[in-house]
Design an enzyme around this catalytic site. Structure first.
Site, short mmCIF file in Angstrom:
data_model
loop_
_atom_site.label_atom_id
_atom_site.label_comp_id
_atom_site.label_asym_id
_atom_site.label_seq_id
_atom_site.Cartn_x
_atom_site.Cartn_y
_atom_site.Cartn_z
N LYS A 22 0.84 -1.21 0.00
CA LYS A 22 0.00 0.00 0.00
C LYS A 22 0.87 1.26 0.00
O LYS A 22 0.66 2.17 -0.79
CB LYS A 22 -0.89 0.01 1.24
N ASN A 23 1.86 1.28 0.89
CA ASN A 23 2.63 2.51 1.05
C ASN A 23 3.57 2.76 -0.12
O ASN A 23 4.10 3.86 -0.26
CB ASN A 23 3.40 2.48 2.38
N ARG A 44 -4.60 10.76 4.43
CA ARG A 44 -3.53 11.74 4.55
C ARG A 44 -2.52 11.68 3.42
O ARG A 44 -1.91 12.68 3.06
CB ARG A 44 -2.79 11.54 5.87
N CYS A 50 -5.05 12.30 13.26
CA CYS A 50 -5.77 11.03 13.15
C CYS A 50 -5.62 10.28 14.46
O CYS A 50 -4.99 10.77 15.39
CB CYS A 50 -5.27 10.22 11.98
N ARG A 86 -0.15 14.58 13.09
CA ARG A 86 0.76 14.20 12.00
C ARG A 86 1.08 15.44 11.18
O ARG A 86 0.45 15.71 10.18
CB ARG A 86 0.15 13.09 11.15
N PRO A 87 2.08 16.20 11.63
CA PRO A 87 2.39 17.46 10.96
C PRO A 87 2.95 17.24 9.55
O PRO A 87 3.38 16.13 9.22
CB PRO A 87 3.45 18.09 11.86
N LEU A 103 7.77 19.15 7.46
CA LEU A 103 8.97 18.74 6.71
C LEU A 103 8.69 18.74 5.20
O LEU A 103 9.56 19.06 4.40
CB LEU A 103 9.45 17.35 7.16
N ASP A 134 4.35 0.57 12.15
CA ASP A 134 3.14 -0.06 11.60
C ASP A 134 3.00 -1.53 12.02
O ASP A 134 2.01 -2.17 11.69
CB ASP A 134 3.14 0.05 10.06
N ARG A 177 -8.79 -0.27 4.50
CA ARG A 177 -7.90 0.73 3.88
C ARG A 177 -6.58 0.10 3.47
O ARG A 177 -5.96 0.54 2.50
CB ARG A 177 -7.61 1.87 4.87
#
Ligand code: UD1
Length: 423
Positions: free
Chosen positions: A22-23, A93, A117, A122-123, A126, A308, A400
């Site tokens: 997924k990522n 996101r 979330c 979760r800024p 960067l 994760d 998801r």
């Protein structure tokens, strides 16, 4: 809404095929749709809600995306749409990935500012800092990030944040830098397997990237990128989750399509916990010869133990002999699953960033609720090991990121039924 009803107590046996990551596929699809100038074909694409959501974002920008079985055919954007709206970004996101590529390709972008979330704040500072260093003007107002630049210009930057490297910022800035004038050096780059897969895809599109798999990426800008064909790397976290599922049920499972190099820390920690892993060139056999042992785990960026997999290893440790300490260093509020596991009879105490897990002799089935993707996964895993019935609600979180989770587990002998949730 749907829920999963799990009847626990069966040992998983047999073979499971791991899907594409997924990522990895999320940023790769973004690169194909925005940076490319011709058709790209992606193979081994998992059938997940996140992939559908991202496809909607990219189609909103003018790309055309078709799925045929496990392949995605992506025709890149052909008009000047540069806005990713709140309605879509709030669902996922990772939509922030369109920011850098849009500025690089169209000179401007307007992307809804992603919210927090269930795993904590979760800024995206960067991401913004990196694009500013490439010469973009970035402004945040009315809930949107506006970025623009006539031309991005290569720069030497360090993207290490207070919690270490950022997967998302590395991907965003690397994608933008492929079309910038001159050379960009990203120091403190994330090294996760999905970042390497994205870099390989960009290279196949014609990008010039050095240092793939290391923490220093050197990207020499090129004038244009073309479409290409690519097979997405397999999902390290799905593999780790099935390895834990095999172990916690005291089963005998072959996890196909993963290599030890992709999951060095997961392999090491499972072995330390008494899980026997027998690797070959196709995957790994997972068995547990004796009682599981307590271990200490600290989550850190790759090649360390991934955040994760924190929930899943915590689930496994609930049934180990002794006391384990699990320290979360990446998403520091990511412990909601601990309370749900305690509802099933686990003994977990939270102390700030640490969870102290005292092994118990059994878990009991209970109604529980998924609060995020991996927190949902651990409840399914624990439910299979528990005595009696576990009902996991809010499983849209699980869908998801796990393709057909109950089908894959039922093929291994689990007893899981998906039903409509009327609550
Ligand atoms: C990605 C993964 C997610 C995983 C995470 C860490 C995707 C789609 N998601 O998320 O599953 O849990 O990597 O492996 O690939 N940070 C900042 N400022 C920023 C960006 C991040 O401070 O601008 C912080 C985060 O709050 C976090 C840490 O850096 O503490 C790592 O986050 P990051 O690697 O960016 O995570 P994501 O890319 O969002």
């Amino acid at each position: 809404m749907q829920k999963l009803i799990i009847n626990g107590g069966t040992k998983l046996k047999g073979e499971v095929q791991i899907s594409g990551s997924k990522n990895a596929v999320l940023p790769i699809a973004v690169a194909a749709a925005i940076l490319g100038d011709s058709l790209s074909v992606l193979h081994n694409v998992p059938n997940l809600t996140d992939v559908k959501t991202l496809s909607a974002v990219l189609e909103g920008l003018g790309a055309s995306i078709t799925r045929k079985n496990e392949s995605l055919y992506i025709e890149p954007i052909n008009r000047m749409e540069y806005e990713a709206p709140y309605e879509l970004v709030r669902q996922m996101r990772a939509s922030i990935y369109v920011l850098g590529p849009l500025v690089a390709k169209l000179g401007k972008a307007k992307v809804s500012f992603p919210g927090g979330c269930a795993i904590g704040p979760r800024p995206v500072d960067l991401h913004i800092r990196g694009l500013e260093q490439l010469g973009a003007d970035v402004d945040v107002k009315k809930g949107y990030i506006f970025a623009q630049a006539d031309r991005l210009v290569g720069a030497d930057m360090d993207l290490t944040g207070q919690h270490g490297p950022s997967v998302g910022a590395t991907a965003n800035v690397m994608m933008a830098a492929t079309l910038a004038d001159g050379t960009t050096v990203i120091r403190g780059a994330a090294r996760e397997p999905h970042i390497s897969d994205l870099a390989k895809f960009l290279t196949a599109m014609g990008a010039d990237i050095e240092g793939i798999g290391t923490s220093v990426l050197t990207i020499r800008g090129v004038k244009q990128l073309h479409g290409t064909e690519h097979t997405v790397v397999s999902d390290d976290i799905e593999a780790g989750t099935f390895m834990v599922a095999g172990a916690i049920t005291n089963g005998n499972v072959f996890v196909r399509g993963i290599s030890q190099q992709q999951i060095p820390a997961i392999s090491e920690k499972l072995t330390e916990a008494g899980v026997h892993l027998e690797w070959n060139d196709k995957g790994v056999w997972v068995t547990v010869p004796d009682q599981l042992k307590a271990i200490d785990v600290t989550t850190v960026p790759f090649p360390g133990f991934p955040t994760d997999m924190q929930a899943q290893i915590m689930g496994l440790m609930t049934l180990a002999s002794g006391s384990s300490t699990i320290t979360e260093n990446v998403h520091t509020d990511r412990f909601i699953h601990a309370a749900e596991l305690n509802r099933m009879g686990a003994d977990i105490r939270l102390e700030g960033r640490k969870a102290i897990v005292n092994g118990v002799s059994y878990l009991s089935g209970a109604p529980v609720m998924a609060s995020d993707l991996r927190a949902g996964a651990v409840l399914v895993v624990a439910g299979m090991a528990a005595v009696g019935e576990t009902v996991v609600s809010r499983i849209y979180h699980i869908d998801r990121g796990y393709e057909a989770i109950e089908t894959k587990l039922n093929n291994l002998g689990a007893n899981i039924v998906r039903v409509k949730d009327n609550d």
